[in-house]
Design an enzyme around this catalytic site. Structure first.
Site, PDB file in Angstrom:
ATOM      1  N   ASN A   7       0.855  -1.190   0.000  1.00  0.00           N
ATOM      2  CA  ASN A   7       0.000   0.000   0.000  1.00  0.00           C
ATOM      3  C   ASN A   7       0.897   1.248   0.000  1.00  0.00           C
ATOM      4  O   ASN A   7       1.730   1.412   0.890  1.00  0.00           O
ATOM      5  CB  ASN A   7      -0.879  -0.054   1.261  1.00  0.00           C
ATOM      6  CG  ASN A   7      -1.811   1.133   1.372  1.00  0.00           C
ATOM      7  OD1 ASN A   7      -1.420   2.260   1.121  1.00  0.00           O
ATOM      8  ND2 ASN A   7      -3.044   0.883   1.772  1.00  0.00           N
ATOM      9  N   HIS A  10       0.888   6.016   2.043  1.00  0.00           N
ATOM     10  CA  HIS A  10       1.685   6.857   2.949  1.00  0.00           C
ATOM     11  C   HIS A  10       2.729   7.682   2.217  1.00  0.00           C
ATOM     12  O   HIS A  10       3.199   8.691   2.737  1.00  0.00           O
ATOM     13  CB  HIS A  10       2.292   6.001   4.058  1.00  0.00           C
ATOM     14  CG  HIS A  10       1.227   5.368   4.901  1.00  0.00           C
ATOM     15  ND1 HIS A  10       0.463   6.085   5.782  1.00  0.00           N
ATOM     16  CD2 HIS A  10       0.744   4.104   4.922  1.00  0.00           C
ATOM     17  CE1 HIS A  10      -0.429   5.292   6.335  1.00  0.00           C
ATOM     18  NE2 HIS A  10      -0.284   4.079   5.830  1.00  0.00           N
ATOM     19  N   HIS A  43      -5.798   3.521  -1.460  1.00  0.00           N
ATOM     20  CA  HIS A  43      -7.129   3.834  -0.928  1.00  0.00           C
ATOM     21  C   HIS A  43      -7.466   5.253  -1.383  1.00  0.00           C
ATOM     22  O   HIS A  43      -6.860   6.210  -0.910  1.00  0.00           O
ATOM     23  CB  HIS A  43      -7.089   3.734   0.606  1.00  0.00           C
ATOM     24  CG  HIS A  43      -8.412   3.971   1.270  1.00  0.00           C
ATOM     25  ND1 HIS A  43      -8.592   3.795   2.625  1.00  0.00           N
ATOM     26  CD2 HIS A  43      -9.630   4.356   0.779  1.00  0.00           C
ATOM     27  CE1 HIS A  43      -9.853   4.079   2.942  1.00  0.00           C
ATOM     28  NE2 HIS A  43     -10.496   4.431   1.845  1.00  0.00           N
ATOM     29  N   ARG A  45      -9.590   7.956  -0.862  1.00  0.00           N
ATOM     30  CA  ARG A  45     -10.568   8.367   0.150  1.00  0.00           C
ATOM     31  C   ARG A  45     -11.446   9.475  -0.390  1.00  0.00           C
ATOM     32  O   ARG A  45     -11.045  10.239  -1.271  1.00  0.00           O
ATOM     33  CB  ARG A  45      -9.853   8.840   1.421  1.00  0.00           C
ATOM     34  CG  ARG A  45      -9.025   7.755   2.093  1.00  0.00           C
ATOM     35  CD  ARG A  45      -8.487   8.256   3.411  1.00  0.00           C
ATOM     36  NE  ARG A  45      -9.539   8.404   4.381  1.00  0.00           N
ATOM     37  CZ  ARG A  45      -9.776   7.562   5.396  1.00  0.00           C
ATOM     38  NH1 ARG A  45      -8.992   6.514   5.581  1.00  0.00           N
ATOM     39  NH2 ARG A  45     -10.768   7.764   6.225  1.00  0.00           N
ATOM     40  N   ARG A  49      -7.356  12.743   0.984  1.00  0.00           N
ATOM     41  CA  ARG A  49      -6.302  13.249   1.872  1.00  0.00           C
ATOM     42  C   ARG A  49      -4.918  12.743   1.486  1.00  0.00           C
ATOM     43  O   ARG A  49      -3.924  13.321   1.841  1.00  0.00           O
ATOM     44  CB  ARG A  49      -6.606  12.910   3.324  1.00  0.00           C
ATOM     45  CG  ARG A  49      -6.487  11.445   3.647  1.00  0.00           C
ATOM     46  CD  ARG A  49      -6.575  11.196   5.141  1.00  0.00           C
ATOM     47  NE  ARG A  49      -7.911  11.392   5.659  1.00  0.00           N
ATOM     48  CZ  ARG A  49      -8.351  10.794   6.767  1.00  0.00           C
ATOM     49  NH1 ARG A  49      -7.552  10.018   7.462  1.00  0.00           N
ATOM     50  NH2 ARG A  49      -9.584  10.985   7.185  1.00  0.00           N
ATOM     51  N   GLU A  70      -8.759   0.241  -2.729  1.00  0.00           N
ATOM     52  CA  GLU A  70      -9.565   0.252  -1.498  1.00  0.00           C
ATOM     53  C   GLU A  70     -10.511   1.427  -1.595  1.00  0.00           C
ATOM     54  O   GLU A  70     -10.086   2.529  -1.942  1.00  0.00           O
ATOM     55  CB  GLU A  70      -8.664   0.489  -0.284  1.00  0.00           C
ATOM     56  CG  GLU A  70      -8.081  -0.748   0.298  1.00  0.00           C
ATOM     57  CD  GLU A  70      -7.209  -0.415   1.501  1.00  0.00           C
ATOM     58  OE1 GLU A  70      -7.436   0.610   2.163  1.00  0.00           O
ATOM     59  OE2 GLU A  70      -6.275  -1.171   1.734  1.00  0.00           O
ATOM     60  N   THR A 101      -8.226   3.494   8.492  1.00  0.00           N
ATOM     61  CA  THR A 101      -9.391   2.612   8.592  1.00  0.00           C
ATOM     62  C   THR A 101      -9.414   1.980   9.986  1.00  0.00           C
ATOM     63  O   THR A 101      -8.419   1.410  10.421  1.00  0.00           O
ATOM     64  CB  THR A 101      -9.302   1.501   7.527  1.00  0.00           C
ATOM     65  OG1 THR A 101      -8.922   2.095   6.298  1.00  0.00           O
ATOM     66  CG2 THR A 101     -10.628   0.795   7.371  1.00  0.00           C
ATOM     67  N   GLU A 151     -10.792  -9.686   3.226  1.00  0.00           N
ATOM     68  CA  GLU A 151      -9.521  -9.282   3.825  1.00  0.00           C
ATOM     69  C   GLU A 151      -9.741  -9.217   5.322  1.00  0.00           C
ATOM     70  O   GLU A 151     -10.567  -8.432   5.810  1.00  0.00           O
ATOM     71  CB  GLU A 151      -9.033  -7.929   3.301  1.00  0.00           C
ATOM     72  CG  GLU A 151      -7.700  -7.551   3.965  1.00  0.00           C
ATOM     73  CD  GLU A 151      -7.103  -6.248   3.464  1.00  0.00           C
ATOM     74  OE1 GLU A 151      -7.333  -5.882   2.292  1.00  0.00           O
ATOM     75  OE2 GLU A 151      -6.400  -5.595   4.256  1.00  0.00           O
ATOM     76  N   HIS A 191      -3.585  -4.683   7.803  1.00  0.00           N
ATOM     77  CA  HIS A 191      -3.743  -3.518   8.667  1.00  0.00           C
ATOM     78  C   HIS A 191      -2.851  -3.635   9.899  1.00  0.00           C
ATOM     79  O   HIS A 191      -3.004  -4.560  10.684  1.00  0.00           O
ATOM     80  CB  HIS A 191      -5.176  -3.255   9.111  1.00  0.00           C
ATOM     81  CG  HIS A 191      -5.396  -1.782   9.337  1.00  0.00           C
ATOM     82  ND1 HIS A 191      -4.940  -1.130  10.458  1.00  0.00           N
ATOM     83  CD2 HIS A 191      -5.955  -0.832   8.554  1.00  0.00           C
ATOM     84  CE1 HIS A 191      -5.230   0.154  10.348  1.00  0.00           C
ATOM     85  NE2 HIS A 191      -5.828   0.356   9.206  1.00  0.00           N
TER      86      HIS A 191
HETATM   87  N1  PXP Z   1      -5.834  -3.181   4.472  1.00  0.00           N
HETATM   88  C1  PXP Z   1      -6.774  -2.220   4.566  1.00  0.00           C
HETATM   89  C2  PXP Z   1      -8.187  -2.580   4.269  1.00  0.00           C
HETATM   90  C3  PXP Z   1      -6.434  -0.910   4.931  1.00  0.00           C
HETATM   91  O1  PXP Z   1      -7.384   0.037   5.037  1.00  0.00           O
HETATM   92  C4  PXP Z   1      -5.084  -0.602   5.167  1.00  0.00           C
HETATM   93  C5  PXP Z   1      -4.689   0.811   5.497  1.00  0.00           C
HETATM   94  O2  PXP Z   1      -4.903   1.636   4.415  1.00  0.00           O
HETATM   95  C6  PXP Z   1      -4.137  -1.635   5.036  1.00  0.00           C
HETATM   96  C7  PXP Z   1      -4.541  -2.918   4.715  1.00  0.00           C
HETATM   97  C8  PXP Z   1      -2.686  -1.391   5.266  1.00  0.00           C
HETATM   98  O3  PXP Z   1      -2.498  -1.066   6.612  1.00  0.00           O
HETATM   99  P1  PXP Z   1      -1.096  -0.547   7.108  1.00  0.00           P
HETATM  100  O4  PXP Z   1      -0.827   0.735   6.407  1.00  0.00           O
HETATM  101  O5  PXP Z   1      -1.282  -0.381   8.581  1.00  0.00           O
HETATM  102  O6  PXP Z   1      -0.080  -1.609   6.751  1.00  0.00           O
END
Ligand code: PXP
Length: 239
Positions: A7, A10, A43, A45, A49, A70, A101, A151, A191
């Protein structure tokens, strides 16, 4: 071996902190793929953001592995998904106030909206995953509404304080993964996972793919994206 989807939200968060043009999540995605990631997750949003529409569209053109979108269960997002055609949509709950999330989608307390969105997306050829807490009831409903995968939310386990709470949270994940697999659902997990918590998953072979963002991007700031992804992949290979 389970896969790893990275992901890159960030990276976009850092860019948006200054409203600059860098660092670019698109470049980060390319480096993650070059290091062996099996998918790229963003994601989009509602408040934009971090990831912007422009990121999603460029990623659709350049991601070589799998683009996972996402998104919240809204008409706007469904329209974007139908237009962009990601390789997988993961439906997540979303509120303006949250930092990230906060939990899985609550399937039991909703009307038909989620089922309808799953139908619309899957009828257009986009497989759908639903982000849910590790609970058999949620998995049963996910199965009933015909999703391709679930998931499993690992954040409760990652945030649990104390050995007993951690063990209980992890055993919920194990039960949920096994139950979902028994129902022939694909099983992703994510997550809050980091270079330590991932090791707990040793021997849990029901998981198809881990979705990890924050810990990898944080490490990438120090060691570079390719090294950060490769280090996580090595840990996953060892599970
Ligand atoms: N899975 C989902 C559904 C999420 O919303 C997120 C965060 O965007 C992640 C995985 C990844 O989480 P993390 O950034 O804490 O590794």
């Amino acid at each position: 071996m389970a896969g790893l989807a990275v992901n890159v939200d960030h990276v976009a968060t850092l860019r948006e902190a200054r409203k600059s043009s860098y660092p670019d999540p698109v470049a980060a995605a390319m480096l993650a793929e070059m290091a062996g990631a099996g998918g790229i997750v963003v994601h989009l949003r509602e408040d934009r953001r971090h990831i912007q529409d422009r990121d999603l569209r460029i990623l659709r053109n350049i991601v070589q592995t799998k683009l996972i979108l996402e998104m919240a269960c809204t008409n706007e997002m469904v329209g974007i998904a139908l237009d962009v055609q990601p390789d997988l949509v993961t439906l997540v709950p979303e509120t303006q106030e949250e930092v990230t999330t906060e939990g899985g989608l609550e399937l039991m307390s909703r009307d038909n909206t989620i089922a309808e969105i799953v139908g619309t997306l899957q009828d257009s050829g986009i497989p759908v995953s639903i982000f849910i807490d590790p609970s058999p009831e949620q998995i049963k409903v996910a199965h009933q509404i015909n999703v391709t995968m679930v998931e499993i939310h690992t954040g409760i386990f990652c945030d649990a304080e104390g050995a007993a709470k951690r063990e209980r949270a992890f055993s919920d994940i194990v039960d949920a993964a096994k139950f979902a697999r028994k129902l022939n659902l694909g099983v992703n997990a994510g997550h809050g996972l980091c270079y330590n918590t991932i090791k707990t998953f040793k021997g849990l072979h029901e998981i198809d793919e881990f979705s990890i963002g924050h810990s990898i991007v944080s490490r990438a700031v120090m060691v570079g994206m390719e090294k950060a992804v490769k280090e996580m992949l090595a840990l996953i290979k060892d599970l």
